[in-house]
Design a protein around this motif. Structure first.
Motif: not given
Ligand code: NI
Length: 188
Positions: A1-21, A44-51
């Motif tokens: 499944m292809i996710y839409p990529i979150v664009a600049y300006g979304d607060p999720v890109l400015r949030t320190k992400a948390t460890d997963i269990a 060449v790279g994709l981080a979870a906040p970007q989805i």
């Protein structure tokens, strides 16, 4: 499944992400989808906040940066709950771009080598060293899970010059050949 990529300006890109269990639901499927999303957008790279997921997970494939015949020197890997333990070596400049900031490429200075600790998909812990372009891709993606974007590393002047373009991107006024999600304009 292809996710839409979150664009600049979304607060999720400015949030320190948390460890997963370790019981995070359908982690294999998520990682597979992240690779698919990344390749679809020619990244060449994709981080979870970007989805839109604020978790400490990113995927990379630095093979496209390797010279012909040396593709196997590139690294395709998922990094779970990573910690960069050390950065070393001289700073060097490389033209960076970001799937969340289409159409913007700027020279960013970073150190040449990193030591990183992370879990793989089977929850085996690793501690490894990377250098050159692979280190670069990891540093960029690691920034994402810290809420940092490559444009943050630019000079005050460069940031000022880019401001209008970044505002446009956040409003959805941008051309990308993949689907994006804009905080200011809703889904497109
Ligand atoms: Ni990026």
């Amino acid at each position: 499944m292809i996710y839409p990529i979150v664009a600049y300006g979304d607060p999720v890109l400015r949030t320190k992400a948390t460890d997963i269990a370790q019981d995070y639901p359908e982690l294999d499927k998520l990682i597979e989808d992240m690779f698919e999303t990344m390749y679809h957008a020619h990244g060449v790279g994709l981080a979870a906040p970007q989805i839109g997921k604020s978790i400490r997970l990113f995927v990379i494939d630095s093979k496209p940066f390797m010279d012909e015949g040396e593709e196997d020197k590139g690294v395709k890997k998922a990094f779970i709950n990573p910690v960069i333990l050390e950065e070393s070596g001289d700073e060097w400049a490389f033209d960076e771009g970001c799937l969340s900031i289409p159409g913007v490429r700027e020279e960013v200075w970073r150190q040449e080598r990193i030591r990183i600790r992370y879990y793989d998909q089977n929850w085996v812990q690793h501690e490894e060293e990377y250098d050159d372009v692979t280190a670069r891709v990891i540093q960029h993606e690691y920034d994402h899970i810290e809420g940092i974007l490559f444009t943050d590393h630019l000079s005050a002047l460069k940031k000022r010059l880019l401001k209008g373009k970044l505002t446009k991107i956040s409003k959805g006024d941008v051309d990308a050949d993949y689907r994006m999600k804009f905080a200011a304009a809703g889904r497109r």
